[in-house]
Every structure is written in structure tokens, then in C-alpha cells.
Design a protein around this motif. Sequence first.
Motif, PDB file in Angstrom:
ATOM      1  N   LEU A 247       0.831  -1.199   0.000  1.00 40.73           N
ATOM      2  CA  LEU A 247       0.000   0.000   0.000  1.00 40.73           C
ATOM      3  C   LEU A 247       0.868   1.253   0.000  1.00 40.73           C
ATOM      4  O   LEU A 247       1.858   1.326   0.736  1.00 40.73           O
ATOM      5  N   PRO A 248       0.496   2.258  -0.791  1.00 40.57           N
ATOM      6  CA  PRO A 248       1.226   3.530  -0.747  1.00 40.57           C
ATOM      7  C   PRO A 248       1.143   4.143   0.647  1.00 40.57           C
ATOM      8  O   PRO A 248       0.170   3.940   1.376  1.00 40.57           O
ATOM      9  N   ALA A 249       2.160   4.914   1.003  1.00 42.50           N
ATOM     10  CA  ALA A 249       2.205   5.539   2.331  1.00 42.50           C
ATOM     11  C   ALA A 249       0.983   6.416   2.566  1.00 42.50           C
ATOM     12  O   ALA A 249       0.453   6.480   3.684  1.00 42.50           O
ATOM     13  N   GLN A 250       0.511   7.087   1.502  1.00 43.44           N
ATOM     14  CA  GLN A 250      -0.661   7.957   1.645  1.00 43.44           C
ATOM     15  C   GLN A 250      -1.894   7.153   2.047  1.00 43.44           C
ATOM     16  O   GLN A 250      -2.688   7.595   2.879  1.00 43.44           O
ATOM     17  N   GLU A 252      -1.942   4.173   3.649  1.00 41.13           N
ATOM     18  CA  GLU A 252      -1.769   3.689   5.018  1.00 41.13           C
ATOM     19  C   GLU A 252      -2.037   4.794   6.035  1.00 41.13           C
ATOM     20  O   GLU A 252      -2.729   4.584   7.036  1.00 41.13           O
ATOM     21  N   ILE A 321      -8.002   8.844  -1.114  1.00 38.78           N
ATOM     22  CA  ILE A 321      -7.318   7.597  -1.481  1.00 38.78           C
ATOM     23  C   ILE A 321      -8.196   6.717  -2.367  1.00 38.78           C
ATOM     24  O   ILE A 321      -7.966   5.519  -2.501  1.00 38.78           O
ATOM     25  N   LYS A 346      -0.831  -7.382  -6.131  1.00 41.12           N
ATOM     26  CA  LYS A 346       0.619  -7.513  -6.171  1.00 41.12           C
ATOM     27  C   LYS A 346       1.021  -8.331  -7.393  1.00 41.12           C
ATOM     28  O   LYS A 346       0.566  -9.455  -7.577  1.00 41.12           O
TER      29      LYS A 346
END
Length: 361
Positions: A247-250, A252, A321, A346
Motif C-alpha cells: 500500500l502507498p504511504a498515503q 496507510e 485515497i 501484487k
Amino acid sequence: MPNHNRDKYFLSSIVESSHDSIITIDLEMEITSWNKAAESLYGYPASDAIGKLLTTLTLPKDFQRLLDKIERIKQSREVEIFESERVGKDKAHMILEVVVSPVNDAEGELIGISTIARDLTARRLAEKAMHDKDVLHRMIIAQEDERSRISRDLHDELGQQVTALQFVVERAKGLCKDEETRATIQSIAEIAKAIDNSVDFLAWELRPALLDNVGLVAAIENYVEQWSHRATIPAEFEIRGILDALLPAQVETNVYRIVQEFLNNTHKHAGAKRVEVIFDHQGSSIDLIITDDGKGFSLRNKKKLTGGLGLTGMRERASLIGGTLELESKPGQGTSIHLRVPVAKKKKRRMVRADEVTNWG
């Protein structure tokens, strides 16, 4: 030899079939023609519009601007292109791109003005929404950066000073022989310890290290456990499925903040005795369901929906998001939210023979 009657029929057909609103007015600004697209745009049939003043469709703030444009055309006989805000029969405001041009008679005398309008409302609203979303995104990033800075300052500066204070207090207690004074110093030590714990908790709540180090699921699980301990409300955390997507940091950060906001609201407002948090990853989305058994509220209560419960902020974070957030609540039956966020699957690496692709033997 030109056939002027045929040309007029062709021109009339083009005007009537145009997707743009085409209106002509005389020099007194009275409407003299009104095509089908104008009927659709403004909501008035031609029979109602012809003979009325064009200014009846213009909002007060654009009235003088329209007069200036028309006056300029009368003087220069040149085409003017500009954006204008108009109002239709249903009182809805519209943003239009307007092309205003002179209409001359056979001798070249100015007898009226033609206005061609294209509706830009949807485009401008979409642009505004994108701009607002970008501003919100930047604001949240700045907020997270500020949270991280404050968290570091609390831990590195204030935390270290409180730790030093605890050492000094313990040393003073060891040197003191008077029992009454020692009891007072012990009270100070306990206060210092409580301050130290509060500083650690605030620093952790502002920016949990687990979110950066071990990922979203572990960070949420830890937060639910810590929140339950401090709020003295039993909380159950359940994981369904395996989160095998990166998952992108944004994503999460915003999912974590939504959990944090809901649980804090539960602690402050719900009077709940139990909370359940479910983190589910199935297929192409992650689902987060949080339920409390608190007092709940009516979804018709606009003050609750837009006020102090932070629901607007949670929905904005979900939207940023690409997710959706649904709320359910009834008086006496608790409150729950369902957050769904799409995630990319993935990708598996394709197996290749090393010697075929890289000549490694």
C-alpha cells in the motif's frame, strides 16, 4: 448566381441543429431569435424568450460586464469572447463561454448582436473539485509532516527533559532523610512518571513508529490495543484475509487516521461498552469495519454529521485515497463505519532462465 433564400434556409438549419445556444438581440438588447439549444440550456421555449431582454438571464454581478461587452461591439464591430454566469428557468446558475458578435444588414449597418454560448458548468465544477482535492491533499500532507515534527520534538526534547527530571527526583529522594519530605518527593516522582507516560502517548499518537516500520495492519492492531487500555473500553481486532498488496504511504496514513478519528469519537461521545474492528482484504479492495455499541444518533441530525464527530474529515480522507466511507447509526443502537479502499494486486515476477536472459552461466 447566389440563391439567398436557399442560403437563409441552410443557415437557419445550422442554427437550429447546433448544440450551442444561439441567441440574437437587437440594439435595445431585446431577444429576436432563440434556437433549440437555448431552450434546452435556459429552460424557456422560444415563445417565452423572444421579446424579453437578454439581461433577465444575467446575474447582477455580470450585468454591467455584459453591457460593457455589447457597447464595445457596437463601437468596434469586433467579436468578443468571455465567460459569464447566467441563470435559467429553474434558478440554477450556469457558467458559460460566450461568443458575442455583430449582426449587420445588407448595407453593413449594425442591426443586432449574436451570442453563442457553450455550457462550461460541469467542466468548471470538475476543475474546482480537482483543485479542492489537490488543496486538501497538500493540507493533509502538511498536517502529517507537522505531526511528525511535533512527535519528534515531544520525544527528543520534552521527553528527555522529563526523564532527566525523574533522575533528579530519584536522587533527591535517596539523599533525603526526613520521611515526610521523602513522601513529598515520591509524590513528585509519580507526577513526573505520569507526565513521561503522557508525553510518550502523545508522541506515539501523533506519529506511530509502527506505521513506518511494520505497516498498516500491525499499526492499527497496536493502536486499538493501546486505545482500549487508555479508554477502558474493551476492543476486539479481527483480521480477515491476507494483505499481500503493497500500500502507498498515503493510503496507510489516511486509513490509520480514520481508525484513530472514529475511536476517539467513540471515546468522547458514544458512551460505548465495546468496540469491534475488522480489517478484511478480499480481492481488489481492503475493507475496514468499525462498530461500537454506544448511544448512536439519528442520521438526520445534520449537526452530528457535519460537526464535532469528524465525519466530514473521515470522508475527505477516504475520498483522497479513492475509497468510500459509509456510516450507519441509530439512537440507542450504536454506530459503525465501513471504509472500502481499492488496492492494486501484487504483481508476480515472471520466472526466466538466467542464462537465456543475462548470459549468466
